[in-house]
Scaffold this motif. Structure first.
Motif, PDB file in Angstrom:
ATOM      1  N   LYS A  25       3.782   6.271  11.456  1.00 31.88           N
ATOM      2  CA  LYS A  25       2.492   6.575  10.831  1.00 31.88           C
ATOM      3  C   LYS A  25       2.678   7.358   9.532  1.00 31.88           C
ATOM      4  CE  LYS A  25      -1.951   8.748  11.612  1.00 31.88           C
ATOM      5  NZ  LYS A  25      -2.740   9.668  12.409  1.00 31.88           N
ATOM      6  N   ASP A  26       3.496   8.393   9.572  1.00 30.63           N
ATOM      7  CA  ASP A  26       3.736   9.212   8.380  1.00 30.63           C
ATOM      8  C   ASP A  26       4.391   8.396   7.267  1.00 30.63           C
ATOM      9  OD1 ASP A  26       2.665  11.461   9.595  1.00 30.63           O
ATOM     10  OD2 ASP A  26       4.606  12.157  10.325  1.00 30.63           O
ATOM     11  N   ILE A  27       5.312   7.530   7.642  1.00 29.98           N
ATOM     12  CA  ILE A  27       6.009   6.710   6.640  1.00 29.98           C
ATOM     13  C   ILE A  27       5.032   5.777   5.944  1.00 29.98           C
ATOM     14  CG2 ILE A  27       7.722   4.874   6.319  1.00 29.98           C
ATOM     15  CD1 ILE A  27       9.286   6.232   8.683  1.00 29.98           C
ATOM     16  N   LEU A  28       4.221   5.073   6.735  1.00 26.54           N
ATOM     17  CA  LEU A  28       3.305   4.089   6.167  1.00 26.54           C
ATOM     18  C   LEU A  28       2.184   4.730   5.355  1.00 26.54           C
ATOM     19  CD1 LEU A  28       3.105   1.550   9.113  1.00 26.54           C
ATOM     20  CD2 LEU A  28       4.426   1.359   6.991  1.00 26.54           C
ATOM     21  N   GLU A  29       1.829   5.959   5.677  1.00 26.45           N
ATOM     22  CA  GLU A  29       0.775   6.656   4.936  1.00 26.45           C
ATOM     23  C   GLU A  29       1.300   7.318   3.666  1.00 26.45           C
ATOM     24  OE1 GLU A  29      -0.979   9.328   7.760  1.00 26.45           O
ATOM     25  OE2 GLU A  29      -2.101   7.720   8.750  1.00 26.45           O
ATOM     26  N   TYR A  82      25.789   3.770   4.093  1.00 30.11           N
ATOM     27  CA  TYR A  82      24.447   3.959   3.545  1.00 30.11           C
ATOM     28  C   TYR A  82      23.803   2.610   3.214  1.00 30.11           C
ATOM     29  CZ  TYR A  82      20.636   4.826   0.391  1.00 30.11           C
ATOM     30  OH  TYR A  82      19.407   4.806  -0.212  1.00 30.11           O
ATOM     31  N   ALA A  83      24.553   1.732   2.570  1.00 27.92           N
ATOM     32  CA  ALA A  83      24.009   0.425   2.192  1.00 27.92           C
ATOM     33  C   ALA A  83      23.559  -0.354   3.428  1.00 27.92           C
ATOM     34  CB  ALA A  83      25.038  -0.373   1.393  1.00 27.92           C
ATOM     35  N   ARG A  84      24.361  -0.321   4.484  1.00 25.70           N
ATOM     36  CA  ARG A  84      23.998  -1.022   5.717  1.00 25.70           C
ATOM     37  C   ARG A  84      22.735  -0.429   6.326  1.00 25.70           C
ATOM     38  NH1 ARG A  84      26.899  -3.204  10.274  1.00 25.70           N
ATOM     39  NH2 ARG A  84      28.516  -3.798   8.808  1.00 25.70           N
ATOM     40  N   LEU A  85      22.667   0.898   6.388  1.00 26.69           N
ATOM     41  CA  LEU A  85      21.498   1.546   6.970  1.00 26.69           C
ATOM     42  C   LEU A  85      20.265   1.348   6.097  1.00 26.69           C
ATOM     43  CD1 LEU A  85      23.094   4.847   8.301  1.00 26.69           C
ATOM     44  CD2 LEU A  85      22.497   2.796   9.602  1.00 26.69           C
ATOM     45  N   ARG A  86      20.444   1.301   4.795  1.00 25.51           N
ATOM     46  CA  ARG A  86      19.323   1.071   3.870  1.00 25.51           C
ATOM     47  C   ARG A  86      18.736  -0.315   4.093  1.00 25.51           C
ATOM     48  NH1 ARG A  86      15.159   1.120   1.449  1.00 25.51           N
ATOM     49  NH2 ARG A  86      14.862   1.625  -0.723  1.00 25.51           N
ATOM     50  N   ILE A  87      19.566  -1.299   4.347  1.00 25.06           N
ATOM     51  CA  ILE A  87      19.083  -2.655   4.635  1.00 25.06           C
ATOM     52  C   ILE A  87      18.258  -2.652   5.917  1.00 25.06           C
ATOM     53  CG2 ILE A  87      19.823  -4.964   5.384  1.00 25.06           C
ATOM     54  CD1 ILE A  87      22.212  -4.600   3.395  1.00 25.06           C
ATOM     55  N   ILE A  88      18.765  -1.982   6.943  1.00 24.87           N
ATOM     56  CA  ILE A  88      18.041  -1.887   8.216  1.00 24.87           C
ATOM     57  C   ILE A  88      16.681  -1.215   7.996  1.00 24.87           C
ATOM     58  CG2 ILE A  88      18.067  -0.797  10.511  1.00 24.87           C
ATOM     59  CD1 ILE A  88      20.012  -3.137  10.283  1.00 24.87           C
ATOM     60  N   ALA A  89      16.666  -0.125   7.239  1.00 23.28           N
ATOM     61  CA  ALA A  89      15.428   0.615   6.987  1.00 23.28           C
ATOM     62  C   ALA A  89      14.438  -0.213   6.177  1.00 23.28           C
ATOM     63  CB  ALA A  89      15.740   1.927   6.269  1.00 23.28           C
ATOM     64  N   THR A  90      14.919  -0.941   5.196  1.00 24.59           N
ATOM     65  CA  THR A  90      14.045  -1.777   4.371  1.00 24.59           C
ATOM     66  C   THR A  90      13.435  -2.903   5.203  1.00 24.59           C
ATOM     67  OG1 THR A  90      15.326  -1.259   2.388  1.00 24.59           O
ATOM     68  CG2 THR A  90      13.954  -3.238   2.310  1.00 24.59           C
ATOM     69  N   GLU A  91      14.242  -3.529   6.052  1.00 24.81           N
ATOM     70  CA  GLU A  91      13.726  -4.578   6.930  1.00 24.81           C
ATOM     71  C   GLU A  91      12.681  -4.008   7.882  1.00 24.81           C
ATOM     72  OE1 GLU A  91      17.221  -6.172   8.777  1.00 24.81           O
ATOM     73  OE2 GLU A  91      17.760  -7.353   7.007  1.00 24.81           O
ATOM     74  N   TRP A  92      12.948  -2.811   8.421  1.00 21.42           N
ATOM     75  CA  TRP A  92      11.980  -2.161   9.305  1.00 21.42           C
ATOM     76  C   TRP A  92      10.662  -1.932   8.572  1.00 21.42           C
ATOM     77  CZ3 TRP A  92       9.161   2.236   8.935  1.00 21.42           C
ATOM     78  CH2 TRP A  92       8.479   2.641  10.084  1.00 21.42           C
ATOM     79  N   LEU A  93      10.746  -1.417   7.345  1.00 27.82           N
ATOM     80  CA  LEU A  93       9.552  -1.117   6.561  1.00 27.82           C
ATOM     81  C   LEU A  93       8.749  -2.389   6.288  1.00 27.82           C
ATOM     82  CD1 LEU A  93       7.769   0.856   5.026  1.00 27.82           C
ATOM     83  CD2 LEU A  93       9.266   0.528   3.034  1.00 27.82           C
ATOM     84  N   GLU A  94       9.420  -3.457   5.909  1.00 22.85           N
ATOM     85  CA  GLU A  94       8.720  -4.715   5.636  1.00 22.85           C
ATOM     86  C   GLU A  94       7.981  -5.205   6.879  1.00 22.85           C
ATOM     87  OE1 GLU A  94      11.784  -7.273   4.140  1.00 22.85           O
ATOM     88  OE2 GLU A  94      11.857  -6.240   2.196  1.00 22.85           O
ATOM     89  N   GLN A  95       8.616  -5.137   8.030  1.00 20.33           N
ATOM     90  CA  GLN A  95       7.970  -5.556   9.275  1.00 20.33           C
ATOM     91  C   GLN A  95       6.803  -4.640   9.619  1.00 20.33           C
ATOM     92  OE1 GLN A  95      11.094  -5.703  12.179  1.00 20.33           O
ATOM     93  NE2 GLN A  95      11.950  -7.614  11.375  1.00 20.33           N
ATOM     94  N   ALA A  96       6.984  -3.346   9.451  1.00 20.88           N
ATOM     95  CA  ALA A  96       5.913  -2.387   9.759  1.00 20.88           C
ATOM     96  C   ALA A  96       4.717  -2.605   8.851  1.00 20.88           C
ATOM     97  CB  ALA A  96       6.444  -0.962   9.638  1.00 20.88           C
ATOM     98  N   GLN A  97       4.949  -2.876   7.576  1.00 17.73           N
ATOM     99  CA  GLN A  97       3.857  -3.107   6.636  1.00 17.73           C
ATOM    100  C   GLN A  97       3.135  -4.416   6.957  1.00 17.73           C
ATOM    101  OE1 GLN A  97       6.146  -2.681   2.996  1.00 17.73           O
ATOM    102  NE2 GLN A  97       5.243  -0.647   2.602  1.00 17.73           N
ATOM    103  N   GLU A  98       3.874  -5.440   7.372  1.00 16.24           N
ATOM    104  CA  GLU A  98       3.248  -6.702   7.774  1.00 16.24           C
ATOM    105  C   GLU A  98       2.371  -6.516   8.998  1.00 16.24           C
ATOM    106  OE1 GLU A  98       6.372  -9.567   8.310  1.00 16.24           O
ATOM    107  OE2 GLU A  98       6.870  -9.597   6.178  1.00 16.24           O
ATOM    108  N   GLN A  99       2.827  -5.702   9.943  1.00 22.14           N
ATOM    109  CA  GLN A  99       2.045  -5.434  11.152  1.00 22.14           C
ATOM    110  C   GLN A  99       0.779  -4.652  10.826  1.00 22.14           C
ATOM    111  OE1 GLN A  99       4.804  -3.431  13.716  1.00 22.14           O
ATOM    112  NE2 GLN A  99       5.907  -5.314  14.255  1.00 22.14           N
ATOM    113  N   GLU A 100       0.852  -3.786   9.829  1.00 19.86           N
ATOM    114  CA  GLU A 100      -0.319  -3.014   9.410  1.00 19.86           C
ATOM    115  C   GLU A 100      -1.399  -3.930   8.843  1.00 19.86           C
ATOM    116  OE1 GLU A 100      -1.371   0.579   8.947  1.00 19.86           O
ATOM    117  OE2 GLU A 100      -0.161   0.439  10.752  1.00 19.86           O
TER     118      GLU A 100
END
Length: 102
Positions: A25-29, A82-100
């Motif tokens: 919630k905090d991330i998306l807001e 860091y690059a690997r974790l950044r990819i995971i985080a970016t994919e998570w964010l894209e999915q979370a934003q689509e769900q929103e």
């Protein structure tokens, strides 16, 4: 949360995803969610050489040369993790934003 004492890339990825989910919630807001997930990814990168090597043992491709031109193997591992974790985080964010939106 997954065992934070176990240092391998898969555990780091799972810990990152769990933390992102816990703070969804905090991330998306936030006005700049990309920066926020980047900071979360950065926070899971080990800082001690021993831990970097432990993570590299779980996926040797982390030690392969990349675009990073300067630095020693520890800097290479830090960047690769860091690059690997950044990819995971970016994919998570894209999915979370689509769900929103849905």
């Amino acid at each position: 949360m997954t065992d934070t004492n176990k240092q391998d890339i898969y555990t780091l990825e799972q810990n990152l995803i769990e933390e992102l989910n816990d703070n969804k919630k905090d991330i998306l807001e936030n006005g700049c969610p990309e920066d926020v997930v980047s900071e979360y990814a950065d926070s899971w990168v080990p800082i001690y050489n021993y831990d970097l090597l432990s993570v590299a043992q779980s996926d040797l491709s982390l030690g392969y040369e990349s675009d990073m031109q300067e630095g020693d193997i520890y800097q290479q591992l830090t960047w690769s993790i860091y690059a690997r974790l950044r990819i995971i985080a970016t994919e998570w964010l894209e999915q979370a934003q689509e769900q929103e939106v849905a």
